[in-house]
Design a protein around this motif. Structure first.
Motif, PDB file in Angstrom:
ATOM      1  N   TRP A   1       0.833  -1.200   0.000  1.00  0.00           N
ATOM      2  CA  TRP A   1       0.000   0.000   0.000  1.00  0.00           C
ATOM      3  C   TRP A   1       0.871   1.254   0.000  1.00  0.00           C
ATOM      4  O   TRP A   1       0.591   2.218  -0.729  1.00  0.00           O
ATOM      5  N   ARG A   2       1.928   1.264   0.796  1.00  0.00           N
ATOM      6  CA  ARG A   2       2.819   2.430   0.848  1.00  0.00           C
ATOM      7  C   ARG A   2       3.502   2.666  -0.502  1.00  0.00           C
ATOM      8  O   ARG A   2       3.700   3.817  -0.908  1.00  0.00           O
ATOM      9  N   CYS A   3       3.861   1.598  -1.201  1.00  0.00           N
ATOM     10  CA  CYS A   3       4.445   1.737  -2.536  1.00  0.00           C
ATOM     11  C   CYS A   3       3.468   2.432  -3.487  1.00  0.00           C
ATOM     12  O   CYS A   3       3.846   3.335  -4.240  1.00  0.00           O
ATOM     13  N   LEU A   4       2.222   2.002  -3.440  1.00  0.00           N
ATOM     14  CA  LEU A   4       1.204   2.610  -4.308  1.00  0.00           C
ATOM     15  C   LEU A   4       0.972   4.066  -3.928  1.00  0.00           C
ATOM     16  O   LEU A   4       0.741   4.919  -4.788  1.00  0.00           O
ATOM     17  N   LYS A   5       1.059   4.355  -2.652  1.00  0.00           N
ATOM     18  CA  LYS A   5       0.909   5.728  -2.164  1.00  0.00           C
ATOM     19  C   LYS A   5       2.026   6.622  -2.709  1.00  0.00           C
ATOM     20  O   LYS A   5       1.810   7.805  -2.987  1.00  0.00           O
ATOM     21  N   CYS A   6       3.222   6.042  -2.870  1.00  0.00           N
ATOM     22  CA  CYS A   6       4.377   6.791  -3.373  1.00  0.00           C
ATOM     23  C   CYS A   6       4.371   6.933  -4.895  1.00  0.00           C
ATOM     24  O   CYS A   6       5.149   7.717  -5.445  1.00  0.00           O
ATOM     25  N   SER A   7       3.530   6.167  -5.567  1.00  0.00           N
ATOM     26  CA  SER A   7       3.581   6.101  -7.027  1.00  0.00           C
ATOM     27  C   SER A   7       2.746   7.197  -7.683  1.00  0.00           C
ATOM     28  O   SER A   7       1.516   7.193  -7.597  1.00  0.00           O
ATOM     29  N   LYS A   8       3.407   8.116  -8.358  1.00  0.00           N
ATOM     30  CA  LYS A   8       2.695   9.165  -9.096  1.00  0.00           C
ATOM     31  C   LYS A   8       1.935   8.561 -10.272  1.00  0.00           C
ATOM     32  O   LYS A   8       0.845   9.024 -10.627  1.00  0.00           O
ATOM     33  N   GLU A   9       2.523   7.522 -10.860  1.00  0.00           N
ATOM     34  CA  GLU A   9       1.865   6.853 -11.984  1.00  0.00           C
ATOM     35  C   GLU A   9       0.550   6.207 -11.547  1.00  0.00           C
ATOM     36  O   GLU A   9      -0.466   6.318 -12.239  1.00  0.00           O
ATOM     37  N   PHE A  10       0.570   5.531 -10.387  1.00  0.00           N
ATOM     38  CA  PHE A  10      -0.652   4.885  -9.899  1.00  0.00           C
ATOM     39  C   PHE A  10      -1.710   5.929  -9.559  1.00  0.00           C
ATOM     40  O   PHE A  10      -2.894   5.755  -9.884  1.00  0.00           O
ATOM     41  N   THR A  11      -1.291   7.022  -8.930  1.00  0.00           N
ATOM     42  CA  THR A  11      -2.228   8.097  -8.598  1.00  0.00           C
ATOM     43  C   THR A  11      -2.878   8.656  -9.852  1.00  0.00           C
ATOM     44  O   THR A  11      -4.107   8.850  -9.909  1.00  0.00           O
ATOM     45  N   GLN A  12      -2.062   8.914 -10.884  1.00  0.00           N
ATOM     46  CA  GLN A  12      -2.583   9.464 -12.131  1.00  0.00           C
ATOM     47  C   GLN A  12      -3.523   8.477 -12.814  1.00  0.00           C
ATOM     48  O   GLN A  12      -4.578   8.872 -13.345  1.00  0.00           O
ATOM     49  N   SER A  13      -3.172   7.198 -12.804  1.00  0.00           N
ATOM     50  CA  SER A  13      -4.032   6.192 -13.424  1.00  0.00           C
ATOM     51  C   SER A  13      -5.380   6.107 -12.712  1.00  0.00           C
ATOM     52  O   SER A  13      -6.419   5.944 -13.357  1.00  0.00           O
ATOM     53  N   CYS A  14      -5.360   6.206 -11.379  1.00  0.00           N
ATOM     54  CA  CYS A  14      -6.604   6.169 -10.623  1.00  0.00           C
ATOM     55  C   CYS A  14      -7.485   7.371 -10.958  1.00  0.00           C
ATOM     56  O   CYS A  14      -8.715   7.268 -10.989  1.00  0.00           O
TER      57      CYS A  14
ATOM     58  N   ILE B   1      -7.082   5.237 -16.718  1.00  0.00           N
ATOM     59  CA  ILE B   1      -6.259   4.658 -17.782  1.00  0.00           C
ATOM     60  C   ILE B   1      -5.064   3.963 -17.147  1.00  0.00           C
ATOM     61  O   ILE B   1      -4.255   4.605 -16.465  1.00  0.00           O
ATOM     62  N   PHE B   2      -4.922   2.657 -17.390  1.00  0.00           N
ATOM     63  CA  PHE B   2      -3.856   1.875 -16.788  1.00  0.00           C
ATOM     64  C   PHE B   2      -2.963   1.289 -17.877  1.00  0.00           C
ATOM     65  O   PHE B   2      -3.434   0.970 -18.968  1.00  0.00           O
ATOM     66  N   THR B   3      -1.676   1.175 -17.552  1.00  0.00           N
ATOM     67  CA  THR B   3      -0.679   0.787 -18.557  1.00  0.00           C
ATOM     68  C   THR B   3      -0.669  -0.701 -18.857  1.00  0.00           C
ATOM     69  O   THR B   3      -0.068  -1.117 -19.847  1.00  0.00           O
TER      70      THR B   3
ATOM     71  N   GLY C   1      -7.986  -0.013  -5.089  1.00  0.00           N
ATOM     72  CA  GLY C   1      -8.674   1.239  -5.323  1.00  0.00           C
ATOM     73  C   GLY C   1      -7.692   2.395  -5.251  1.00  0.00           C
ATOM     74  O   GLY C   1      -6.475   2.207  -5.215  1.00  0.00           O
ATOM     75  N   SER C   2      -8.206   3.605  -5.208  1.00  0.00           N
ATOM     76  CA  SER C   2      -7.350   4.783  -5.059  1.00  0.00           C
ATOM     77  C   SER C   2      -6.872   4.896  -3.613  1.00  0.00           C
ATOM     78  O   SER C   2      -7.642   4.660  -2.682  1.00  0.00           O
ATOM     79  N   VAL C   3      -5.599   5.244  -3.433  1.00  0.00           N
ATOM     80  CA  VAL C   3      -5.046   5.428  -2.080  1.00  0.00           C
ATOM     81  C   VAL C   3      -4.697   6.896  -1.829  1.00  0.00           C
ATOM     82  O   VAL C   3      -4.121   7.223  -0.784  1.00  0.00           O
ATOM     83  N   GLU C   4      -5.033   7.743  -2.764  1.00  0.00           N
ATOM     84  CA  GLU C   4      -4.689   9.163  -2.648  1.00  0.00           C
ATOM     85  C   GLU C   4      -5.425   9.806  -1.479  1.00  0.00           C
ATOM     86  O   GLU C   4      -6.615   9.567  -1.260  1.00  0.00           O
ATOM     87  N   ASP C   5      -4.719  10.634  -0.734  1.00  0.00           N
ATOM     88  CA  ASP C   5      -5.297  11.386   0.397  1.00  0.00           C
ATOM     89  C   ASP C   5      -5.924  10.473   1.449  1.00  0.00           C
ATOM     90  O   ASP C   5      -6.935  10.818   2.066  1.00  0.00           O
ATOM     91  N   MET C   6      -5.340   9.305   1.650  1.00  0.00           N
ATOM     92  CA  MET C   6      -5.835   8.354   2.652  1.00  0.00           C
ATOM     93  C   MET C   6      -4.705   7.906   3.553  1.00  0.00           C
ATOM     94  O   MET C   6      -3.565   7.787   3.118  1.00  0.00           O
ATOM     95  N   THR C   7      -5.027   7.615   4.794  1.00  0.00           N
ATOM     96  CA  THR C   7      -4.109   6.873   5.651  1.00  0.00           C
ATOM     97  C   THR C   7      -4.353   5.390   5.416  1.00  0.00           C
ATOM     98  O   THR C   7      -5.376   4.997   4.835  1.00  0.00           O
ATOM     99  N   PHE C   8      -3.416   4.574   5.877  1.00  0.00           N
ATOM    100  CA  PHE C   8      -3.582   3.128   5.732  1.00  0.00           C
ATOM    101  C   PHE C   8      -4.839   2.667   6.464  1.00  0.00           C
ATOM    102  O   PHE C   8      -5.585   1.817   5.968  1.00  0.00           O
ATOM    103  N   GLN C   9      -5.093   3.232   7.614  1.00  0.00           N
ATOM    104  CA  GLN C   9      -6.290   2.874   8.375  1.00  0.00           C
ATOM    105  C   GLN C   9      -7.556   3.255   7.619  1.00  0.00           C
ATOM    106  O   GLN C   9      -8.504   2.462   7.529  1.00  0.00           O
ATOM    107  N   ASP C  10      -7.590   4.470   7.067  1.00  0.00           N
ATOM    108  CA  ASP C  10      -8.757   4.921   6.295  1.00  0.00           C
ATOM    109  C   ASP C  10      -9.009   3.984   5.122  1.00  0.00           C
ATOM    110  O   ASP C  10     -10.157   3.620   4.829  1.00  0.00           O
TER     111      ASP C  10
END
Length: 247
Positions: free
Chosen positions: A41-54, A58-60, A72-81
């Motif tokens: 989850w933290r990796c996806l949180k760090c990924s600008k590509e994943f954020t943009q795709s969400c 559009i996914f590669t 799902g989207s992890v943008e603007d979320m804590t792991f708990q949320d």
């Protein structure tokens, strides 16, 4: 492979909820921390590509889209949320009354030795169903490279040659680097490394000559750069549905 054991008293309290199919996110949330699922989850949180795709939908690749379907989207979320609102829907299936404590691939035969802890007040029907579930996950883990992404529901028992602590450190360095350079773009890598004391041998000492300090700054910068390269590969692979992999 030995796996991490959950606290028996906490796990036992889940039995009536698991048996009745009424596992809720707030009940399972304490079990998700310190796992490779959290690191993914933290990796996806760090990924600008994943954020943009969400954002765009559009996914590669197919595997990248499969990752989105799970997380799902992890943008603007804590792991708990995230767990409360999305994660538990898919990943809570892996929280069972049976606890796998060891699994070993037998040499020369197509078989596994699996050790489990089972509570006495669990029905044989439920225990049998759960054992079948874990056998499927262990088979998936041993079918190819042994990555969590190849058996996502194995997250409670998953272990890797890349340790949890090693991945956590890499991601923390990436997160700190991104935060610092966002607020102070001219910050040098060696300055970040010195703040974090990443390479004790490259820390300047009282009495060092200017040439010694310059050499240490170079070495510290290289140390930080190495961590960031590993982190970017880890994050890029995770975004594409391959985790944990740094190469």
């Amino acid at each position: 492979m030995k796996v991490q054991r959950l606290e028996s008293c906490k796990q036992k309290s889940l039995i009536p909820f698991i048996a009745s199919g009424r596992l809720r996110s707030e009940i399972t949330e304490p079990f998700i921390y310190g796992t490779y699922l959290e690191l993914w989850w933290r990796c996806l949180k760090c990924s600008k590509e994943f954020t943009q795709s969400c954002r765009t939908g559009i996914f590669t690749s197919k595997s990248a889209y499969t990752t989105y379907c799970m997380f799902g989207s992890v943008e603007d979320m804590t792991f708990q949320d995230w767990w409360m609102t999305k994660g538990h829907e898919f990943f809570s299936e892996s929280i069972t009354t049976l606890q796998v404590t060891l699994f070993v691939k037998r040499k020369n035969i197509d078989a596994f030795e699996i050790t489990v802890d089972a509570f006495q007040d669990v029905s044989s029907q439920l225990a049998g169903k759960e054992f079948g579930f874990w056998l499927d996950q262990i088979c998936l883990l041993n079918a190819r490279e042994g990555l969590l992404s190849e058996a996502p529901l194995s997250w409670p028992i998953f272990r890797s040659r890349i340790t949890y602590d090693a991945i956590s450190q890499i991601l923390s360095i990436m997160e700190i680097h991104d935060q610092i350079t966002r607020n102070a773009p001219k910050t040098k890598l060696w300055q970040i490394g010195e703040q974090l004391r990443l390479n004790p041998q490259a820390m300047p000492k009282f009495g060092d000559f200017a040439i010694d300090i310059a050499d240490k700054h170079k070495a510290m910068g290289q140390t930080v750069s190495s961590y960031l390269r590993k982190g970017r590969r880890l994050v890029d692979n995770a975004c594409k549905g391959v985790f944990p992999k740094c190469s």
